[in-house]
Write a protein that holds these residues in place. Structure first.
Motif, mmCIF file in Angstrom:
data_model
loop_
_atom_site.group_PDB
_atom_site.id
_atom_site.type_symbol
_atom_site.label_atom_id
_atom_site.label_comp_id
_atom_site.label_asym_id
_atom_site.label_seq_id
_atom_site.Cartn_x
_atom_site.Cartn_y
_atom_site.Cartn_z
ATOM 1 N N GLY A 1 11.238 1.621 4.978
ATOM 2 C CA GLY A 1 12.593 1.253 5.352
ATOM 3 C C GLY A 1 12.780 0.988 6.822
ATOM 4 N N ALA A 2 12.125 1.737 7.677
ATOM 5 C CA ALA A 2 12.379 1.601 9.105
ATOM 6 C C ALA A 2 11.193 1.021 9.864
ATOM 7 C CB ALA A 2 12.749 2.970 9.686
ATOM 8 N N PHE B 1 8.071 -3.480 12.309
ATOM 9 C CA PHE B 1 6.798 -4.178 12.501
ATOM 10 C C PHE B 1 6.883 -5.617 12.026
ATOM 11 C CE2 PHE B 1 3.763 -0.286 12.354
ATOM 12 C CZ PHE B 1 4.212 0.065 13.615
ATOM 13 N N LEU B 2 7.509 -5.832 10.869
ATOM 14 C CA LEU B 2 7.611 -7.184 10.325
ATOM 15 C C LEU B 2 8.415 -8.090 11.251
ATOM 16 C CD1 LEU B 2 6.893 -8.951 7.924
ATOM 17 C CD2 LEU B 2 9.030 -8.262 6.870
ATOM 18 N N ALA C 1 7.058 11.191 -1.398
ATOM 19 C CA ALA C 1 7.204 9.792 -1.799
ATOM 20 C C ALA C 1 8.509 9.214 -1.268
ATOM 21 C CB ALA C 1 7.145 9.674 -3.313
ATOM 22 N N LEU C 2 9.573 9.993 -1.331
ATOM 23 C CA LEU C 2 10.869 9.532 -0.825
ATOM 24 C C LEU C 2 10.834 9.323 0.682
ATOM 25 C CD1 LEU C 2 13.883 9.004 -1.547
ATOM 26 C CD2 LEU C 2 14.278 11.365 -0.880
ATOM 27 N N ILE C 3 10.231 10.243 1.402
ATOM 28 C CA ILE C 3 10.118 10.107 2.856
ATOM 29 C C ILE C 3 9.272 8.888 3.212
ATOM 30 C CG2 ILE C 3 9.159 11.204 4.927
ATOM 31 C CD1 ILE C 3 11.839 12.323 3.973
ATOM 32 N N LEU C 4 8.187 8.665 2.474
ATOM 33 C CA LEU C 4 7.340 7.500 2.720
ATOM 34 C C LEU C 4 8.129 6.214 2.541
ATOM 35 C CD1 LEU C 4 4.285 6.530 3.129
ATOM 36 C CD2 LEU C 4 4.356 6.160 0.681
ATOM 37 N N THR D 1 0.832 -1.201 0.000
ATOM 38 C CA THR D 1 0.000 0.000 0.000
ATOM 39 C C THR D 1 0.865 1.249 0.000
ATOM 40 O OG1 THR D 1 -1.706 -1.180 1.231
ATOM 41 C CG2 THR D 1 -1.822 1.218 1.234
ATOM 42 N N PHE D 2 1.909 1.264 0.818
ATOM 43 C CA PHE D 2 2.809 2.409 0.864
ATOM 44 C C PHE D 2 3.520 2.612 -0.476
ATOM 45 C CE2 PHE D 2 3.450 2.169 5.738
ATOM 46 C CZ PHE D 2 2.301 2.910 5.914
#
Length: 107
Positions: free
Chosen positions: A68-69, A74-75, A59-62, A42-43
């Motif tokens: 990325g973090a 969470f995973l 978009a880059l920050i997302l 989704t992201f």
């Protein structure tokens, strides 16, 4: 309309529909790991939409911050927790609750 505009609209609507589809799958999936993976998709779809709307920084920050973090964290947390979901058993009380809910809402 030029060919570039047509391709732009196709990619835009395809990314928007896929973002909606993946976000619905996040909510409807029963397995937490698959939910996190659908959230990452989704992201990514939303990052494509933002790039098409000339918001490259967002978009880059997302991608960098969330995918990325946060999503990686969470995973790993979800994979370490070892969820054991109980089997759902329909009892008389559940059927009664469903019936009373349908009566109250009128559906």
């Amino acid at each position: 309309m030029t060919a570039a505009h047509i391709i732009f609209e196709i990619v835009f609507y395809l990314a928007g529909v896929s973002a909606i589809l993946f976000s619905l799958l996040v909510v409807m999936t029963a397995q937490p790991v698959k939910g996190v993976l659908f959230l990452i998709l989704t992201f990514i779809a939303m990052a494509v939409v933002w790039i098409l709307l000339n918001a490259e920084f967002l978009a880059l920050i997302l991608v960098v911050v969330y995918i990325g973090a946060v999503m990686t964290l969470f995973l790993f947390v979800v994979m370490m927790m070892n969820f054991l979901l109980p089997k759902f058993k329909l009892t008389y009380q559940h059927a009664l609750y469903c019936l009373s809910g349908r009566i109250v809402t009128g559906k």
